[in-house]
Every structure is written in structure tokens, then in C-alpha cells.
Design a protein around this motif. Structure first.
Motif, short mmCIF file in Angstrom:
data_model
loop_
_atom_site.label_atom_id
_atom_site.label_comp_id
_atom_site.label_asym_id
_atom_site.label_seq_id
_atom_site.Cartn_x
_atom_site.Cartn_y
_atom_site.Cartn_z
N ILE A 11 0.84 -1.21 0.00
CA ILE A 11 0.00 0.00 0.00
C ILE A 11 0.87 1.25 0.00
O ILE A 11 0.61 2.22 -0.74
N LEU A 12 1.93 1.23 0.79
CA LEU A 12 2.84 2.38 0.84
C LEU A 12 3.55 2.59 -0.50
O LEU A 12 3.64 3.72 -1.01
N VAL A 13 4.05 1.50 -1.08
CA VAL A 13 4.81 1.60 -2.32
C VAL A 13 3.92 2.02 -3.48
O VAL A 13 4.23 2.95 -4.23
N ARG A 14 2.79 1.35 -3.63
CA ARG A 14 1.91 1.65 -4.76
C ARG A 14 1.25 3.03 -4.61
O ARG A 14 0.94 3.68 -5.61
N GLY A 15 1.05 3.45 -3.37
CA GLY A 15 0.47 4.76 -3.15
C GLY A 15 1.51 5.87 -3.17
O GLY A 15 1.17 7.05 -3.07
N ALA A 16 2.78 5.47 -3.30
CA ALA A 16 3.90 6.43 -3.32
C ALA A 16 3.86 7.35 -2.11
O ALA A 16 3.96 8.58 -2.22
N GLU A 162 -8.18 -2.44 -2.14
CA GLU A 162 -9.21 -1.76 -1.34
C GLU A 162 -8.55 -0.79 -0.36
O GLU A 162 -9.08 0.29 -0.10
N GLY A 163 -7.39 -1.15 0.16
CA GLY A 163 -6.65 -0.23 1.03
C GLY A 163 -6.23 1.03 0.29
O GLY A 163 -6.30 2.14 0.82
N LEU A 164 -5.79 0.87 -0.95
CA LEU A 164 -5.42 2.02 -1.77
C LEU A 164 -6.64 2.89 -2.07
O LEU A 164 -6.55 4.11 -2.16
N SER A 165 -7.80 2.25 -2.19
CA SER A 165 -9.03 3.02 -2.39
C SER A 165 -9.30 3.93 -1.20
O SER A 165 -9.65 5.11 -1.36
N HIS A 166 -9.09 3.41 0.01
CA HIS A 166 -9.26 4.24 1.21
C HIS A 166 -8.22 5.36 1.24
O HIS A 166 -8.53 6.50 1.62
N LEU A 167 -7.01 5.02 0.87
CA LEU A 167 -5.93 6.01 0.87
C LEU A 167 -6.26 7.18 -0.05
O LEU A 167 -6.13 8.35 0.33
N PHE A 168 -6.70 6.89 -1.27
CA PHE A 168 -6.98 7.96 -2.22
C PHE A 168 -8.27 8.71 -1.87
O PHE A 168 -8.42 9.88 -2.24
N ARG A 170 -8.97 9.52 1.17
CA ARG A 170 -8.47 10.51 2.12
C ARG A 170 -7.83 11.69 1.39
O ARG A 170 -7.93 12.85 1.83
N ASP A 171 -7.18 11.41 0.26
CA ASP A 171 -6.53 12.47 -0.53
C ASP A 171 -7.51 13.21 -1.45
O ASP A 171 -7.10 14.09 -2.21
N LYS A 172 -8.79 12.77 -1.35
CA LYS A 172 -9.85 13.36 -2.20
C LYS A 172 -9.57 13.13 -3.69
O LYS A 172 -9.97 13.92 -4.54
N LYS A 173 -8.87 12.07 -3.99
CA LYS A 173 -8.65 11.65 -5.38
C LYS A 173 -9.66 10.54 -5.68
O LYS A 173 -9.36 9.36 -5.67
N PHE A 174 -10.89 10.97 -5.92
CA PHE A 174 -12.00 10.02 -5.95
C PHE A 174 -11.98 9.13 -7.19
O PHE A 174 -12.46 7.99 -7.13
N ASN A 175 -11.47 9.60 -8.30
CA ASN A 175 -11.38 8.75 -9.48
C ASN A 175 -10.44 7.58 -9.23
O ASN A 175 -10.74 6.43 -9.56
N GLU A 176 -9.27 7.89 -8.65
CA GLU A 176 -8.32 6.83 -8.31
C GLU A 176 -8.91 5.87 -7.28
O GLU A 176 -8.73 4.65 -7.37
N SER A 177 -9.61 6.44 -6.31
CA SER A 177 -10.22 5.62 -5.27
C SER A 177 -11.22 4.63 -5.88
O SER A 177 -11.22 3.44 -5.55
#
Length: 230
Positions: A11-16, A162-168, A170-177
Motif C-alpha cells: 500500500i505504501l509503495v503503490r500509493g507512493a 481496497e486499502g489504496l481506495s481508502h488512501l486515495f 483521504r486524498d480526495k482523489k476520488f477517481n483513483e479511489s
């Protein structure tokens, strides 16, 4: 085998991202993983979250569900080796009202309580087959495994997405989420499709797997095997 530490690192790596800056914390990543784990393990009735519990039968009618089991998830029950047929709760209640002395071997469940017809002529050990809720992940143990780790690693990949979806989110990057959430769903749906395909050969609508095959062209067991044939 992918474990908790692997999932968090992915999650950390893919989410940079990194937890060193303070914007993301270890606790936050753990929360993402917890939410994703609950979603992915509860998305379908996975075979690897099926459970079996035995207990001594008591001549009551109401019983508490086994601890940690999903509500209304008991699918098979036997008492003293005799199968108890499951009815939906409304039909069970109507039966108990209309045939208060009826002795049919039936049961039902509602929420986290199951009901066995107290007039049924059964005794011995009650055996329940149903679905349990996977235990929460122990975040103090990076080598902890999920229910997917030894069964189907793709489930852990779904947890990561799904974890990355939660991460994005939070960043308000809803398309990525949305994209990562859809990826998680695709993986989970594919796992289910593969399971269904595997089970297709032996799970039939009329439960043919339990029928005798008529290889004797009408002969019964008694006709084939005589007491004095030898």
C-alpha cells in the motif's frame, strides 16, 4: 505467502507515500487495512471462512449462535447424527403456531439466535456448519496472515487494492479511489467465479451428488446381494 507486513508495504509503495512525514501514520495505514480486510473477507461466503461447531443438545428451543459466527449463517445442522432441515424464520414460526405438537426435525435462525423444534425426537451432539467472521488482524505481528494467505493469495491483492481506495479517498482523489475499489471487486468476483466453477461438478440443484447411481439398470441392493450368494 503474503502477510500483514507485505500488505502494508504494498500500500505504501503503490500509493507512493511514507509514514515518515506525519501526513500518513502507521495507525492510519492499519485502519485502511482493517477496513479492507473486513470488506474483502465479508464480501462473499468464502469456503475458507466456513466453520464447524459441536455442542451437547439441550431440549430447549432457543440457542445462542456460536461466538464469532455471522448472523443467520448456519446452513447444515445435525443432532445425534440426524439431519435437521432448515426453514426460513416465518415458516418456522407458522409451523410452531399451527402444529404446536409437531415432531418434524426442523430449525431456523434469526439474528444471532437459532431455534430447534423442541418436539423433534433427537438427542446427543448438535453439530453446526456455517460461516464465521475472521478475527481482526493483529497489527503487532507483521508476519500475521489473513484467511486468504494459505488459500488464495488473490484475496490479499484485493485487500491491497481496497486499502489504496481508502488512501486515495483521504486524498480526495476520488477517481483513483473508485478505480482501486473496482479492481478489488474484480479480483474478489473472479475468486468466487473460480470457486463456483470448481464446485459445479458436484453441487447440483437436485443435490445429485448424494444420489445412488443406477448402474444396475433397475436392480436394487437386495436384488444384487443375496444373503446366501456365497
Amino acid at each position: 505467502i503474503m502477510n500483514l507486513g507485505d500488505i502494508k508495504n504494498e500500500i505504501l509503495v503503490r500509493g507512493a507515500i511514507t509514514t515518515a512525514t506525519g501526513y500518513y501514520t502507521d495507525e492510519m495505514i492499519s485502519d485502511f487495512v482493517d477496513a479492507s480486510h473486513r470488506f474483502c473477507t465479508g464480501y462473499k461466503k468464502w469456503p475458507f471462512t466456513e466453520g464447524r461447531v459441536s455442542t451437547t443438545y439441550a431440549s430447549n428451543e432457543e440457542f445462542d449462535y456460536p461466538e464469532g459466527w455471522k448472523a443467520e449463517s448456519i446452513r447444515i445442522m445435525t443432532v445425534g447424527g440426524k439431519r435437521i432441515d432448515k426453514k426460513n424464520f416465518i415458516d418456522y414460526q407458522m409451523y410452531r403456531e399451527d402444529q404446536s405438537s409437531g415432531q418434524d426435525r426442523i430449525f431456523s435462525d434469526f439474528g444471532l439466535v437459532y431455534y430447534i423444534n423442541p418436539n423433534a425426537d433427537v438427542s446427543g451432539t448438535t453439530v453446526l456448519y456455517g460461516q464465521y467472521i475472521p478475527a481482526p488482524i493483529d497489527h503487532t505481528n507483521p508476519s500475521a496472515e489473513t484467511v486468504f494467505s494459505n488459500r488464495d493469495e488473490r484475496g490479499n491483492e484485493a485487500i491491497i487494492n481496497e486499502g489504496l481506495s481508502h488512501l486515495f479517498t483521504r486524498d480526495k482523489k476520488f477517481n483513483e479511489s473508485t478505480l482501486y475499489h473496482q479492481r478489488a471487486l474484480e479480483i474478489l468476483n473472479q475468486i468466487e467465479a473460480d470457486i463456483v466453477n470448481e464446485q459445479h461438478a458436484y453441487q447440483t440443484k437436485d443435490r445429485g451428488m448424494w444420489k445412488r447411481f443406477d448402474i444396475l439398470e433397475g436392480l436394487t441392493n437386495d436384488e444384487l446381494f443375496k444373503r446366501n450368494q456365497f
